[in-house]
Design a protein around this motif. Structure first.
Motif, mmCIF file in Angstrom:
data_model
loop_
_atom_site.group_PDB
_atom_site.id
_atom_site.type_symbol
_atom_site.label_atom_id
_atom_site.label_comp_id
_atom_site.label_asym_id
_atom_site.label_seq_id
_atom_site.Cartn_x
_atom_site.Cartn_y
_atom_site.Cartn_z
ATOM 1 N N TYR A 33 0.838 -1.201 0.000
ATOM 2 C CA TYR A 33 0.000 0.000 0.000
ATOM 3 C C TYR A 33 0.879 1.260 0.000
ATOM 4 O O TYR A 33 0.606 2.228 -0.706
ATOM 5 N N ILE A 34 1.957 1.221 0.796
ATOM 6 C CA ILE A 34 2.868 2.377 0.852
ATOM 7 C C ILE A 34 3.548 2.574 -0.512
ATOM 8 O O ILE A 34 3.668 3.695 -1.005
ATOM 9 N N LYS A 35 3.968 1.468 -1.129
ATOM 10 C CA LYS A 35 4.624 1.577 -2.450
ATOM 11 C C LYS A 35 3.694 2.212 -3.477
ATOM 12 O O LYS A 35 4.114 3.041 -4.279
ATOM 13 N N SER A 36 2.415 1.824 -3.450
ATOM 14 C CA SER A 36 1.497 2.348 -4.469
ATOM 15 C C SER A 36 1.037 3.775 -4.163
ATOM 16 O O SER A 36 0.539 4.471 -5.033
ATOM 17 N N GLU A 61 3.845 8.788 -3.231
ATOM 18 C CA GLU A 61 3.837 10.255 -3.426
ATOM 19 C C GLU A 61 2.976 10.960 -2.386
ATOM 20 O O GLU A 61 3.364 11.990 -1.847
ATOM 21 N N SER A 62 1.793 10.373 -2.094
ATOM 22 C CA SER A 62 0.889 11.038 -1.140
ATOM 23 C C SER A 62 1.475 11.058 0.277
ATOM 24 O O SER A 62 1.120 11.896 1.088
ATOM 25 N N GLY A 100 -6.948 0.477 1.169
ATOM 26 C CA GLY A 100 -6.706 1.577 2.103
ATOM 27 C C GLY A 100 -7.782 1.737 3.151
ATOM 28 O O GLY A 100 -7.865 2.750 3.827
ATOM 29 N N LYS A 101 -8.643 0.731 3.301
ATOM 30 C CA LYS A 101 -9.704 0.800 4.312
ATOM 31 C C LYS A 101 -9.174 0.272 5.651
ATOM 32 O O LYS A 101 -8.282 -0.568 5.691
ATOM 33 N N MET A 128 -6.722 4.557 5.769
ATOM 34 C CA MET A 128 -5.345 4.506 6.282
ATOM 35 C C MET A 128 -4.705 5.891 6.331
ATOM 36 O O MET A 128 -3.896 6.172 7.197
ATOM 37 N N SER A 129 -5.070 6.737 5.355
ATOM 38 C CA SER A 129 -4.461 8.077 5.309
ATOM 39 C C SER A 129 -4.787 8.866 6.589
ATOM 40 O O SER A 129 -3.973 9.643 7.085
ATOM 41 N N GLU A 130 -5.999 8.629 7.162
ATOM 42 C CA GLU A 130 -6.384 9.317 8.407
ATOM 43 C C GLU A 130 -5.485 8.871 9.559
ATOM 44 O O GLU A 130 -5.115 9.668 10.414
#
Length: 433
Positions: free
Chosen positions: A295-298, A301-302, A362-363, A414-416
Motif C-alpha cells: 500500500y505504501i509503495k502504491s 507520493e501522497s 486503504g480501508k 489509512m491516510s487518516e
C-alpha cells in the motif's frame, strides 16, 4: 434456550452455573465432558451387552431425583471422537429443544423428556465445537476481569475463603487494596482469578505457619512482606516505552490472558528492497505486513516518500517478545504506521496506541477484544487510541470510568491514521532518504 458460557479459564463459568441453580432453587448437576470419547457414555449401552448401563445424562438425572435440574455440561469443547463413536453428534439430540422431549437412551429403550432440564454448557474455545452443536446453543461471552475487578473479587471472596480454609479469622491477616493490586499486577498474568487465589493462599499460609510456630509476624501485609513470601515481582507488564526513533509504534493486542500492548519496530538497511518479518508471527500477521508495504509503495507520493527508496533499502519488521506466538489481523494499521514513520523518518506521536485491520484499498476494518485492549492501554498510561469507526459501538459498551483520560480517534481510511499518528518532527540523526 440452551446456554453456552464461553470464556478463558478461571473466570467463573462453572460457578455461574451453580449460582443459576441456587437462584432458581433447582437441583444442580455437573457433568464433565473433558476427554469423553464414547457415544455410549451419553446414549447408554444396549441391554444385550454385559455390564450395560444407562448414559450419564440419565444416570445424573436419576441421582438428582428430579426431572428439571440445572445441568452443567462442563468443557463441551473438549469432547473427542474415536472408533467408539462421536459423542458430540450424540449431544445434538440432548441439546436440541425440538428433539430432546423424546431423548432415546439405548438402555431405557424408550423416549425420556429432557425438555424441562436447563442445560448450561461451558467452553474455553468455540472453534473446536462442531458447527451443528454450536448452532443449537446460545453463546454468552464471559470476559476476563480487569485489575480493579480482580482486586474486589480478592477482597470480598478469595481472601475470606482462603482464611476460612486455613482455619484463620479475618483479624489474623489484613491485605490492603494497594497490596492486592501489587499481587495482581506483579505475580499473575491471566484472565481469570485462579492464579490470584494461589498467590493469596501462599500469603495466608505464611500467616498460618507463623501462628502455628508462635512467631511474630505482620498482620497488616506490607510490600516487603509480599516480596519475602512470593519472591520478587515476575511480571512487569504493559510498560510504555518512548518512541524517539522512527519506525517504533505501540499496538494493542488481545491475548488469552487479556489485553496487552506490543511494540512494532522497523528498520532500514542498504540492499535491494527485500522485506523481512520476525517475532514468531502467524500467517495473518505476516500478510498484514505485506499489505502495508504494498500500500505504501502504491501511494508513496501522497506520503511524501521518494519511490526510488524501495529499491535501495531492505526493510526489517520485528515484534519483540520473540518467544511468544502472535497472530491476527489487528496489527495492520500499526505496521503501516511503523513503515510510513520509517520511510518518512518522522516520529510517531507520544502516548499513542492503535489497533485495526487494513485492506489493499486503504480501508481500516474493525477488530475484536476492544474492552481488553482499552484496559491494557489505560494500564500503560496511553493517552490516545486509534480505532476503526466500526469499533465505536464496542467503546459505547465499556464503563465510563475505564475510559477516563483516554482520547479516541475513529478512522475509516489509512491516510487518516497517518495524519493522526505521525508528527512533523524529524528524527535526530535521521537517514537522508
Amino acid at each position: 434456550p440452551i446456554l453456552c458460557l464461553y470464556g478463558p479459564p478461571g473466570v467463573g463459568k462453572t460457578s455461574l452455573g451453580k449460582s443459576v441453580a441456587e437462584a432458581l432453587g433447582r437441583e444442580y448437576i455437573r457433568m464433565s465432558l473433558g476427554g469423553l470419547r464414547d457415544e455410549a457414555e451419553i446414549r447408554g449401552h444396549r441391554k444385550t451387552y454385559i455390564g450395560a448401563m444407562p448414559g450419564r445424562i440419565l444416570q445424573s438425572i436419576k441421582k438428582a431425583a428430579t426431572s428439571n435440574p440445572v445441568f452443567i455440561l462442563d468443557e463441551i469443547d473438549k469432547l473427542s471422537s474415536s472408533h467408539q463413536g462421536d459423542p458430540s453428534s450424540a449431544m445434538l439430540e440432548v441439546l436440541d429443544p425440538e428433539q430432546n422431549s423424546e431423548f432415546h437412551d439405548n438402555f431405557l429403550e424408550m423416549g425420556y423428556d429432557l425438555s424441562k432440564v436447563m442445560f448450561i454448557a461451558t467452553a474455553n474455545n468455540l472453534s473446536t465445537i462442531q458447527p451443528a452443536l454450536r448452532d443449537r446453543m446460545e453463546v454468552i461471552n464471559v470476559n476476563g476481569y480487569t485489575i480493579e475487578e480482580k482486586v474486589e473479587i480478592a477482597k470480598r471472596h478469595l481472601l475470606p475463603k482462603q482464611l476460612k480454609e486455613h482455619g484463620l479469622a479475618a483479624k489474623d491477616l489484613k491485605i490492603g487494596k494497594r497490596q492486592l493490586e501489587k499481587i495482581v499486577e506483579g505475580y499473575t498474568r491471566e484472565s481469570g482469578v485462579r492464579g490470584l487465589e494461589k498467590q493469596l493462599a501462599k500469603m495466608v499460609r505464611y500467616a498460618a505457619k507463623s501462628i502455628a510456630m508462635e512467631e511474630a509476624y505482620e498482620i497488616k501485609v506490607s510490600d516487603e512482606i509480599i516480596e519475602k513470601v512470593l519472591g520478587p515481582a515476575r511480571l512487569e507488564r504493559d510498560k510504555y516505552e518512548n518512541n524517539d526513533v522512527a519506525g517504533v509504534v505501540t499496538g494493542l493486542a488481545w491475548t488469552s490472558v487479556g489485553g496487552d500492548i506490543l511494540f512494532i519496530e522497523s528498520i532500514l538497511s542498504k540492499g535491494k528492497g527485500t522485506l523481512n518479518i520476525t517475532g514468531n508471527l502467524g500467517k495473518v500477521m505476516k500478510e498484514s505486513a505485506t499489505i502495508a508495504m504494498e500500500y505504501i509503495k502504491s501511494n508513496a507520493e501522497s506520503f511524501g516518500i521518494d519511490p526510488q527508496v524501495f529499491d535501495k533499502y531492505n526493510v526489517h519488521i520485528h515484534v519483540p517478545e520473540g518467544a511468544t506466538p502472535k497472530d491476527g489481523p489487528s496489527a495492520g494499521i500499526t505496521m503501516l504506521t511503523s513503515l510510513v514513520s520509517l520511510f518518512a523518518q518522522k516520529k510517531v506521536k507520544k502516548s499513542l496506541a492503535m489497533t485495526g485491520e487494513i485492506t489493499l484499498r486503504g480501508k481500516v476494518l474493525p477488530v475484536g477484544g476492544i474492552k481488553e485492549k482499552i484496559l491494557a492501554a489505560k494500564r500503560a498510561r496511553i493517552k490516545e487510541v486509534i480505532l476503526s469507526e466500526e469499533n465505536r459501538k464496542d467503546i459505547m459498551e465499556i464503563k465510563e470510568a475505564y475510559l477516563k483520560g483516554l482520547n479516541f480517534h475513529y478512522v475509516t481510511e489509512m491516510s487518516e491514521v497517518i495524519d493522526i499518528a505521525i508528527t512533523n518532527e524529524k528524527v535526530k540523526n535521521a537517514k537522508v532518504l
